[in-house]
Structure formats: C-alpha cells, structure tokens
Design an enzyme around this catalytic site. Structure first.
Site, PDB file in Angstrom:
ATOM      1  N   GLY A  11      52.338  38.658  13.951  1.00  0.00           N
ATOM      2  CA  GLY A  11      51.662  38.397  15.225  1.00  0.00           C
ATOM      3  C   GLY A  11      52.675  38.233  16.347  1.00  0.00           C
ATOM      4  O   GLY A  11      52.450  37.512  17.317  1.00  0.00           O
ATOM      5  N   ILE A  16      51.690  33.052  20.938  1.00  0.00           N
ATOM      6  CA  ILE A  16      52.625  32.143  20.253  1.00  0.00           C
ATOM      7  C   ILE A  16      53.934  32.871  19.972  1.00  0.00           C
ATOM      8  O   ILE A  16      55.017  32.327  20.179  1.00  0.00           O
ATOM      9  CB  ILE A  16      52.013  31.579  18.952  1.00  0.00           C
ATOM     10  CG1 ILE A  16      50.817  30.672  19.290  1.00  0.00           C
ATOM     11  CG2 ILE A  16      53.049  30.804  18.147  1.00  0.00           C
ATOM     12  CD1 ILE A  16      50.063  30.142  18.078  1.00  0.00           C
ATOM     13  N   GLY A  17      53.815  34.123  19.538  1.00  0.00           N
ATOM     14  CA  GLY A  17      55.019  34.920  19.278  1.00  0.00           C
ATOM     15  C   GLY A  17      55.947  34.960  20.483  1.00  0.00           C
ATOM     16  O   GLY A  17      57.166  34.794  20.356  1.00  0.00           O
ATOM     17  N   GLY A 130      48.615  30.817  11.670  1.00  0.00           N
ATOM     18  CA  GLY A 130      47.347  31.481  11.975  1.00  0.00           C
ATOM     19  C   GLY A 130      46.179  30.795  11.279  1.00  0.00           C
ATOM     20  O   GLY A 130      46.243  30.478  10.089  1.00  0.00           O
ATOM     21  N   ASP A 159      49.455  18.938  15.619  1.00  0.00           N
ATOM     22  CA  ASP A 159      48.559  17.779  15.626  1.00  0.00           C
ATOM     23  C   ASP A 159      49.379  16.489  15.604  1.00  0.00           C
ATOM     24  O   ASP A 159      49.082  15.528  16.311  1.00  0.00           O
ATOM     25  CB  ASP A 159      47.624  17.841  14.412  1.00  0.00           C
ATOM     26  CG  ASP A 159      46.926  19.193  14.328  1.00  0.00           C
ATOM     27  OD1 ASP A 159      46.200  19.533  15.260  1.00  0.00           O
ATOM     28  OD2 ASP A 159      47.137  19.915  13.332  1.00  0.00           O
ATOM     29  N   ARG A 162      50.982  15.955  18.950  1.00  0.00           N
ATOM     30  CA  ARG A 162      49.946  15.540  19.906  1.00  0.00           C
ATOM     31  C   ARG A 162      49.619  14.065  19.724  1.00  0.00           C
ATOM     32  O   ARG A 162      49.452  13.324  20.702  1.00  0.00           O
ATOM     33  CB  ARG A 162      48.672  16.363  19.677  1.00  0.00           C
ATOM     34  CG  ARG A 162      48.754  17.791  20.195  1.00  0.00           C
ATOM     35  CD  ARG A 162      47.596  18.624  19.661  1.00  0.00           C
ATOM     36  NE  ARG A 162      47.520  19.920  20.321  1.00  0.00           N
ATOM     37  CZ  ARG A 162      46.782  20.936  19.888  1.00  0.00           C
ATOM     38  NH1 ARG A 162      46.053  20.804  18.767  1.00  0.00           N
ATOM     39  NH2 ARG A 162      46.756  22.066  20.555  1.00  0.00           N
ATOM     40  N   HIS A 187      43.962  21.281   9.230  1.00  0.00           N
ATOM     41  CA  HIS A 187      44.181  21.550  10.657  1.00  0.00           C
ATOM     42  C   HIS A 187      42.859  22.028  11.245  1.00  0.00           C
ATOM     43  O   HIS A 187      42.610  23.211  11.400  1.00  0.00           O
ATOM     44  CB  HIS A 187      45.276  22.591  10.865  1.00  0.00           C
ATOM     45  CG  HIS A 187      45.329  23.078  12.286  1.00  0.00           C
ATOM     46  ND1 HIS A 187      45.729  22.273  13.321  1.00  0.00           N
ATOM     47  CD2 HIS A 187      44.998  24.259  12.848  1.00  0.00           C
ATOM     48  CE1 HIS A 187      45.640  22.945  14.456  1.00  0.00           C
ATOM     49  NE2 HIS A 187      45.194  24.147  14.193  1.00  0.00           N
TER      50      HIS A 187
END
Ligand code: NAI
Length: 327
Positions: A11, A16-17, A130, A159, A162, A187
């Site tokens: 990806g 994100i890549g 992913g 997570d 965060r 997740h």
C-alpha cells in the site's frame, strides 16, 4: 554501519505509505546505523503513483537509503524481506457486511502470507496496519506455517499513543511522565485502554482521574479518535498511523525501556484468559528482538468485562475467517 535491511511496504502509494516511507528511509524505523532497502508493493493501478513517491525519496538523498524496488508482485516484494509493513488493505465500503470485508482481505493477506512464507528472510518481522488489522495478521500468519507465529503482529500502537496523549492532556503532564499504559484486545471500537496499571509520575493513573471521566470520556475518546480525525481532516489518520508503525517496529527491534511497557497485538499464549492463538493487544515488553507479554497484572472486574468483550469480537472474527477456509 551494517549491511542493508530489506523493508517491504504494501500500500506504498496510499496516504499512510506517503507518511511512512520517508521516515523509514531517514533511519527512524531501525536506527541511525542501519541502511535500508525499500520494496514497495502496490496494485497495478497504483504502481505509477508509487514510482512518483520513489522519485521523491531519491530527491531526499537519504544517506541510509540503499535502494528502492517497486512491484505489483507479492512474491518479488517479500523475497528476502527482513521487515514487512502490511499497510494496503481492502476498506469497508457502504453496505459491506463484516463477512464480505474479511473475505476481501483474505484475498490480500493470504497470498501475502504465502509469499512471506516462500521467500522472506529468516528474521522476518511482520506488522499489519491494514484493517481489520488483528484478523488480517491472523490470516497472513496462517498462510505462513514455516515462519514462527510470533513474527506476525498487528498495530495497536496508535491507540496506545492516543491514550497516552489524552491522559497527559487531562492531567497537564508531559507525555514522558506516563508509563505502563495498556491497550487490550482488538484495534476496533471495542479496544480497552487500561489506566489501572498506567502510572503518572510513579502513581496509578486511574486513581488520579474521576471514574466517570475514565469510563464516559477517556475510553470512548480513544476508541473513536479515528472517526474524529476523519470528521476534522476529511481524511483518515495517516501521519499518526505511520508514526505508530515506526514506534512499533523500532521497539520490537531495539527493545522497550526498562521499567515501562507498550501495547502491541501479538499471538495470544492464553495469558489473561485471552483465547490462545488470536492476535490480541497486550501489555508487552521487547527484549532481544522478541515481544513478551507482561505477566502478573491484577485485572479488576471493570477491566475484565472490557477485555472479555474485545476478545469475544476477535474470536468471532477468527471463527468467521475459519468458516471462509482462510485459517
Ligand atoms: P489508502 O487507501 O490511502 O492506501 C491504501 C493503499 O493500499 C492504496 O494505495 C491501495 O492501492 C493499496 N493496496 C490495496 N490493495 C493492495 C494489495 N493487495 N497490495 C498492495 N497494495 C494494496 O489507505 P491508508 O489511509 O494508507 O490506510 C491503509 C490501511 O491502514 C487501511 O486499511 C486503514 O484502515 C488502516 N489503518 C490502520 C490503523 C491502525 O491503527 N491499525 C490506523 C490508520 C489506518
């Protein structure tokens, strides 16, 4: 300086890549003494975009970047890979049932698992980003029976980060004062960020906040942060997700700090009553390049209920992919 480590990113042309590749090439994934060779895997329609990103990587003249290969062939992408970041996945589209989503991702992660099994280096470490990340990791793992099961992991570090940030804000302390926070489970919205063992300046975090804040504010804010980012940005978390992937692999390879732990989804050995074999988030340390589940934590009733609910969701996902013949 050692010989180059091959890092495969799937990806690679996605958002994100784009946030991840430059940080890998600059040395933040493995450290400042380790050159990297990048392998970018994309679907045929996105290979050209990946080539554009590779042009930009060239233009950074990163001293640690030993080369870039771009391909739409999984076998070529994972041949000799030492680290695999599986970012590309099939997103859930409107009207898609969970079974359809798992099946579509099975079509990506099973072949990638087989390619890893066939050609990756002996020290291969896999991080699945992913979504649905935990179960995608399980699918890839099942397709790679010759690779030690514990080399397949999924990302809950975003997570975790965060949760650390939310707690630091609440208590007006620097993030560096927070240790031993844990994300348990999947997740997903059922994940459980645990403050009953987290410490702030050496004192238990849960004792420094109201129970109602913990239950009605903190937990849902962490669990729904992804949606809040989409709402604000008009696009899903990308730089923070890439940052978490970097943190996960860096700690896996280099170890976690003494006196602290982090969160990662790794194959369960049955610890804390989590069904053996599912890939669930735990409190983990890393020593000598391997994750270990932190043992001996007391789990109170509130935590038990939350952990059980998230684990039940993972068991359902596992059973669904088993039915599809993916395990
Ligand atoms: P994106 O849609 O921008 O990029 C995904 C890329 O994957 C696309 O370029 C697509 O062509 C590629 N791709 C699709 N199938 C592929 C295959 N079979 N092989 C190679 N490449 C393939 O998505 P974005 O924002 O980069 O997110 C990627 C994934 O990460 C999503 O599944 C997202 O839900 C997940 N995610 C996970 C987080 C976590 O904390 N675990 C946090 C944020 C995102």
């Amino acid at each position: 300086t050692s010989s180059p480590v091959t890092v495969t990113v799937t990806g690679a042309a996605g958002q994100i890549g784009y946030a991840l590749l430059f940080r890998i090439a600059s040395g933040q994934l493995l450290g400042p003494d380790t050159p990297v060779r990048l392998r970018l895997l994309e679907i045929p329609q996105a290979v050209k975009a990946a080539e554009g990103t590779a042009m930009e990587l060239d233009d950074c003249a990163f001293p640690l970047l030993a080369g870039i290969d771009i391909t739409d062939d999984a076998t070529a992408a994972f041949d000799g890979a030492n680290v695999a970041l599986l970012v590309g996945a099939r997103p859930r589209t409107k009207g898609m049932e969970r079974g359809d989503l798992l099946e579509a991702n099975g079509g990506i992660f099973a072949p990638q698992g087989r390619a890893i099994n066939a050609g990756a280096a002996d020290d291969i470490r896999v991080l699945v980003v992913g979504n649905p990340a935990n179960t995608n990791a399980l699918i890839a793992q099942a397709a790679a029976p010759d690779v030690p099961a514990e080399r397949f992991t999924a990302m809950t570090r975003l997570d975790h980060n965060r949760a650390v940030a939310q707690l630091a804000k609440k208590l007006s302390v620097p993030v560096g004062e927070i240790t031993k926070l844990t994300i348990w489970g999947n997740h997903s919205a059922t994940q459980y960020p645990d403050l009953y063992h987290a410490e702030v300046g050496g004192k238990i975090a849960a004792e420094q906040v109201d129970e109602s804040w913990l239950r009605d504010d903190f937990i849902p804010t962490v669990a729904k942060r992804g949606a809040a980012i989409i709402e604000a940005r008009g696009a899903s978390s990308a730089a923070s997700a890439a940052n978490a992937a970097i943190d996960h692999v860096f700690d896996w390879v280099n170890g976690t700090p003494e006196g602290d732990w982090t969160s990662a989804a790794i194959p369960s050995d049955g610890s804390y009553g989590v069904a053996e074999g599912i890939i669930s988030s735990f409190p983990v340390t890393s020593r000598n390049g391997a994750w270990e589940i932190v043992q001996g934590l007391e789990i109170n009733e509130f935590s038990r209920t939350r952990i059980d609910a998230s684990v039940a969701e993972l068991v359902e996902e596992r059973d669904a992919v088993q039915k599809l013949g993916l395990l």
